[in-house]
Design a protein around this motif. Structure first.
Motif, PDB file in Angstrom:
ATOM      1  N   PHE A  88       0.837  -1.201   0.000  1.00 46.56           N
ATOM      2  CA  PHE A  88       0.000   0.000   0.000  1.00 46.56           C
ATOM      3  C   PHE A  88       0.876   1.257   0.000  1.00 46.56           C
ATOM      4  CE2 PHE A  88       0.576  -1.787   4.214  1.00 46.56           C
ATOM      5  CZ  PHE A  88       1.034  -0.717   4.957  1.00 46.56           C
ATOM      6  N   ASP A  89       0.284   2.381  -0.385  1.00 45.71           N
ATOM      7  CA  ASP A  89       1.038   3.627  -0.522  1.00 45.71           C
ATOM      8  C   ASP A  89       1.763   3.995   0.768  1.00 45.71           C
ATOM      9  OD1 ASP A  89       0.208   3.887  -3.119  1.00 45.71           O
ATOM     10  OD2 ASP A  89      -1.302   5.424  -2.736  1.00 45.71           O
ATOM     11  N   GLY A  90       3.043   4.301   0.632  1.00 45.05           N
ATOM     12  CA  GLY A  90       3.849   4.719   1.774  1.00 45.05           C
ATOM     13  C   GLY A  90       4.372   3.587   2.621  1.00 45.05           C
ATOM     14  N   ALA A  91       4.161   2.342   2.213  1.00 41.57           N
ATOM     15  CA  ALA A  91       4.533   1.205   3.048  1.00 41.57           C
ATOM     16  C   ALA A  91       6.042   1.002   3.149  1.00 41.57           C
ATOM     17  CB  ALA A  91       3.879  -0.076   2.517  1.00 41.57           C
ATOM     18  N   ASN A  92       6.802   1.484   2.167  1.00 39.10           N
ATOM     19  CA  ASN A  92       8.252   1.288   2.162  1.00 39.10           C
ATOM     20  C   ASN A  92       8.934   2.601   2.540  1.00 39.10           C
ATOM     21  OD1 ASN A  92       7.972  -1.403   1.237  1.00 39.10           O
ATOM     22  ND2 ASN A  92       7.769  -0.680  -0.861  1.00 39.10           N
ATOM     23  N   VAL A  93       9.274   2.736   3.809  1.00 43.72           N
ATOM     24  CA  VAL A  93       9.841   3.980   4.315  1.00 43.72           C
ATOM     25  C   VAL A  93      11.365   3.880   4.296  1.00 43.72           C
ATOM     26  CG1 VAL A  93       9.858   5.640   6.203  1.00 43.72           C
ATOM     27  CG2 VAL A  93       7.823   4.234   5.809  1.00 43.72           C
ATOM     28  N   LEU A  94      12.018   4.795   3.568  1.00 39.10           N
ATOM     29  CA  LEU A  94      13.470   4.807   3.455  1.00 39.10           C
ATOM     30  C   LEU A  94      14.016   6.145   3.948  1.00 39.10           C
ATOM     31  CD1 LEU A  94      13.914   3.373  -0.169  1.00 39.10           C
ATOM     32  CD2 LEU A  94      14.113   2.103   1.988  1.00 39.10           C
ATOM     33  N   GLY A  95      15.246   6.119   4.502  1.00 33.91           N
ATOM     34  CA  GLY A  95      15.879   7.385   4.854  1.00 33.91           C
ATOM     35  C   GLY A  95      16.730   7.293   6.107  1.00 33.91           C
ATOM     36  N   PRO A  96      17.094   8.454   6.665  1.00 40.29           N
ATOM     37  CA  PRO A  96      16.863   9.777   6.083  1.00 40.29           C
ATOM     38  C   PRO A  96      17.841  10.097   4.950  1.00 40.29           C
ATOM     39  CG  PRO A  96      18.118   9.979   8.101  1.00 40.29           C
ATOM     40  CD  PRO A  96      17.792   8.522   7.961  1.00 40.29           C
ATOM     41  N   VAL A  97      18.959   9.356   4.923  1.00 36.80           N
ATOM     42  CA  VAL A  97      20.008   9.564   3.921  1.00 36.80           C
ATOM     43  C   VAL A  97      20.467   8.202   3.407  1.00 36.80           C
ATOM     44  CG1 VAL A  97      20.851  11.713   4.955  1.00 36.80           C
ATOM     45  CG2 VAL A  97      21.835   9.526   5.685  1.00 36.80           C
ATOM     46  N   ILE A  98      21.192   8.242   2.294  1.00 34.39           N
ATOM     47  CA  ILE A  98      22.008   7.100   1.885  1.00 34.39           C
ATOM     48  C   ILE A  98      23.438   7.442   2.269  1.00 34.39           C
ATOM     49  CG2 ILE A  98      22.906   5.744  -0.040  1.00 34.39           C
ATOM     50  CD1 ILE A  98      20.275   6.317  -1.517  1.00 34.39           C
ATOM     51  N   VAL A  99      24.039   6.607   3.085  1.00 34.37           N
ATOM     52  CA  VAL A  99      25.444   6.783   3.435  1.00 34.37           C
ATOM     53  C   VAL A  99      26.255   5.914   2.489  1.00 34.37           C
ATOM     54  CG1 VAL A  99      27.192   6.611   5.241  1.00 34.37           C
ATOM     55  CG2 VAL A  99      24.831   7.192   5.842  1.00 34.37           C
ATOM     56  N   THR A 100      27.193   6.523   1.771  1.00 32.93           N
ATOM     57  CA  THR A 100      27.924   5.795   0.742  1.00 32.93           C
ATOM     58  C   THR A 100      28.771   4.680   1.338  1.00 32.93           C
ATOM     59  OG1 THR A 100      29.610   7.542   0.786  1.00 32.93           O
ATOM     60  CG2 THR A 100      27.919   7.660  -0.929  1.00 32.93           C
ATOM     61  N   ALA A 101      28.970   3.645   0.533  1.00 33.61           N
ATOM     62  CA  ALA A 101      29.589   2.404   1.004  1.00 33.61           C
ATOM     63  C   ALA A 101      31.005   2.604   1.521  1.00 33.61           C
ATOM     64  CB  ALA A 101      29.574   1.370  -0.113  1.00 33.61           C
ATOM     65  N   ASP A 102      31.701   3.636   1.044  1.00 33.87           N
ATOM     66  CA  ASP A 102      33.074   3.862   1.494  1.00 33.87           C
ATOM     67  C   ASP A 102      33.149   4.222   2.975  1.00 33.87           C
ATOM     68  OD1 ASP A 102      31.868   6.348   0.223  1.00 33.87           O
ATOM     69  OD2 ASP A 102      33.526   7.249   1.329  1.00 33.87           O
ATOM     70  N   GLU A 103      32.012   4.582   3.571  1.00 32.02           N
ATOM     71  CA  GLU A 103      31.972   4.916   4.996  1.00 32.02           C
ATOM     72  C   GLU A 103      31.933   3.667   5.878  1.00 32.02           C
ATOM     73  OE1 GLU A 103      31.455   8.151   6.433  1.00 32.02           O
ATOM     74  OE2 GLU A 103      31.587   9.216   4.524  1.00 32.02           O
ATOM     75  N   PHE A 104      31.747   2.489   5.257  1.00 32.23           N
ATOM     76  CA  PHE A 104      31.596   1.243   5.994  1.00 32.23           C
ATOM     77  C   PHE A 104      32.593   0.206   5.487  1.00 32.23           C
ATOM     78  CE2 PHE A 104      27.387   3.225   5.677  1.00 32.23           C
ATOM     79  CZ  PHE A 104      27.019   3.312   7.019  1.00 32.23           C
ATOM     80  N   GLY A 105      32.747  -0.861   6.243  1.00 34.27           N
ATOM     81  CA  GLY A 105      33.495  -2.003   5.761  1.00 34.27           C
ATOM     82  C   GLY A 105      32.607  -2.894   4.914  1.00 34.27           C
ATOM     83  N   ASN A 106      33.117  -4.058   4.554  1.00 30.56           N
ATOM     84  CA  ASN A 106      32.348  -4.977   3.710  1.00 30.56           C
ATOM     85  C   ASN A 106      31.151  -5.577   4.437  1.00 30.56           C
ATOM     86  OD1 ASN A 106      34.237  -4.431   1.802  1.00 30.56           O
ATOM     87  ND2 ASN A 106      35.027  -6.510   1.630  1.00 30.56           N
ATOM     88  N   ALA A 107      31.204  -5.627   5.760  1.00 31.59           N
ATOM     89  CA  ALA A 107      30.115  -6.223   6.536  1.00 31.59           C
ATOM     90  C   ALA A 107      29.787  -5.324   7.723  1.00 31.59           C
ATOM     91  CB  ALA A 107      30.506  -7.618   7.017  1.00 31.59           C
ATOM     92  N   PRO A 108      29.096  -4.217   7.484  1.00 28.81           N
ATOM     93  CA  PRO A 108      28.817  -3.277   8.574  1.00 28.81           C
ATOM     94  C   PRO A 108      27.970  -3.898   9.682  1.00 28.81           C
ATOM     95  CG  PRO A 108      27.531  -2.724   6.613  1.00 28.81           C
ATOM     96  CD  PRO A 108      28.499  -3.782   6.210  1.00 28.81           C
ATOM     97  N   ALA A 109      28.471  -3.806  10.904  1.00 29.12           N
ATOM     98  CA  ALA A 109      27.726  -4.280  12.076  1.00 29.12           C
ATOM     99  C   ALA A 109      27.240  -3.049  12.819  1.00 29.12           C
ATOM    100  CB  ALA A 109      28.612  -5.152  12.966  1.00 29.12           C
ATOM    101  N   LEU A 110      25.978  -2.711  12.621  1.00 31.93           N
ATOM    102  CA  LEU A 110      25.433  -1.449  13.094  1.00 31.93           C
ATOM    103  C   LEU A 110      24.327  -1.681  14.113  1.00 31.93           C
ATOM    104  CD1 LEU A 110      25.105   0.241   9.577  1.00 31.93           C
ATOM    105  CD2 LEU A 110      27.042   0.396  11.164  1.00 31.93           C
ATOM    106  N   ALA A 111      24.339  -0.908  15.191  1.00 26.09           N
ATOM    107  CA  ALA A 111      23.268  -0.968  16.184  1.00 26.09           C
ATOM    108  C   ALA A 111      21.977  -0.454  15.572  1.00 26.09           C
ATOM    109  CB  ALA A 111      23.636  -0.146  17.410  1.00 26.09           C
ATOM    110  N   MET A 112      20.877  -1.161  15.843  1.00 21.08           N
ATOM    111  CA  MET A 112      19.573  -0.839  15.264  1.00 21.08           C
ATOM    112  C   MET A 112      18.547  -0.748  16.399  1.00 21.08           C
ATOM    113  SD  MET A 112      19.854  -3.692  12.193  1.00 21.08           S
ATOM    114  CE  MET A 112      18.349  -3.218  11.336  1.00 21.08           C
TER     115      MET A 112
END
Length: 319
Positions: A207-231
């Motif tokens: 349904f409309d608005g069901a896929n919420v993305l954001g707030p930014v895209i952080v480019t891959a160079d800011e992370f390693g190959n397997a980012p372990a991020l707190a969620m």
């Protein structure tokens, strides 16, 4: 680099990047290159366009106040959306809690403990294709009038930068443009009904608005190959869910290898991780209601908020 899409003073969509002071650099206002027309154009522009964007951010003397613009999903119309199911705890608990929910609707009693994970889940990554036209940023979402079981899903998503076919897992990192937060809103009553088919999910997530993305895209160079991020996920300021992307059973490289087998992967496609363990109301046995505000946070990416407008669901359903 931290990239976003925004609207200012009622104008059209603009591609921006965050400067060191937190202000927004309007890339197209500083360079008329076609690569800065949209996020999709920047992704398709490849490494050269991304490097040029980085130079514009470094050289910017003035920036736009981020509080004075409307933030959209950073990639408002992905080329494709696929959502995986890579967290074992979610796989185990969601099935069990789903059985409990169906039992409240007159279905068979739920088993006394979680069911075994199907063997196929360990043999290959599992995913479905979502509705790329149902993307939203932080906003208010009108919940479908026919659904009364409102849920969120706390996910990390990767954005494909360079396309390809038959990509090996060891080479996959070079195909990732960056990462963003994904709230996969789900109408659980619709989802469980339609998946008795057994196909789907479809209307339960499309349904409309069901896929919420954001707030930014952080480019891959800011992370390693397997980012372990707190969620983390908060509902009206209360912490409901907490996990870490490092607990993924399948790596991003393995996901890309699987998707691209005999199939071309294109720039601007979004791959969702699926829900982190404990990362949705279904697993917790409690759901959302009218006027709830869900905030998802992922370390080093940021925070997205969604307000639910569902006057037909005034009370919180619990299991």
């Amino acid at each position: 680099m931290r990239l976003l899409t925004f609207v200012q003073n009622g104008g059209g969509e603009r591609l921006g990047a965050l400067a060191g002071d937190g202000g927004i650099v309007d890339l197209a206002a500083r360079d008329a290159s076609p690569a800065f027309v949209s996020m999709q154009a920047l992704i398709e522009g490849g490494a050269e366009a991304l490097a040029a964007a980085g130079r514009l951010v470094t050289q910017a003397a003035e920036t736009i106040d981020p509080a004075g613009v409307r933030w959209l999903a950073p990639l408002p119309r992905p080329a494709q959306m696929r959502d995986f199911l890579v967290f074992e705890e979610h796989m185990r608990m969601a099935g069990w809690q789903g059985a409990k929910l169906r039992a409240t609707w007159g279905g068979p009693p739920a088993p006394p403990e979680p069911m075994p994970v199907p063997p196929i889940w360990y043999e290959q990554p599992i995913y479905y294709k979502g509705n790329r036209f149902a993307v939203a940023g932080s906003s208010t979402i009108d919940w479908p009038a026919g659904s009364k079981v409102i849920d969120y899903e706390l996910e990390l998503a990767c954005v494909i930068g360079r396309g390809g076919r038959d990509i090996a897992a060891r080479d996959a990192h070079a195909h990732i443009f960056g990462y963003t937060i994904f709230n996969d809103l789900t109408a659980r009553d619709w989802q469980f009904r339609e998946m008795q088919g057994p196909l789907g999910p479809a209307k339960g997530k499309d349904f409309d608005g069901a896929n919420v993305l954001g707030p930014v895209i952080v480019t891959a160079d800011e992370f390693g190959n397997a980012p372990a991020l707190a969620m983390r996920a908060y509902v009206n300021g209360e912490l409901w869910s907490e996990g870490n992307s490092g607990t993924m059973h399948w790596s991003w490289g393995q996901l890309i290898e699987h998707v691209s087998r005999a199939e071309t992967l294109h720039p601007g496609e979004v791959l969702g991780s699926g829900t982190v363990g404990g990362g949705c109301g279904l697993e917790l046995g409690r759901f959302l209601r009218h006027d709830d505000v869900i905030a998802l946070e992922i370390e080093r990416i940021g925070r997205i908020e969604t307000r639910i407008r569902a006057p037909h669901v005034p009370e919180r359903l619990t299991l």
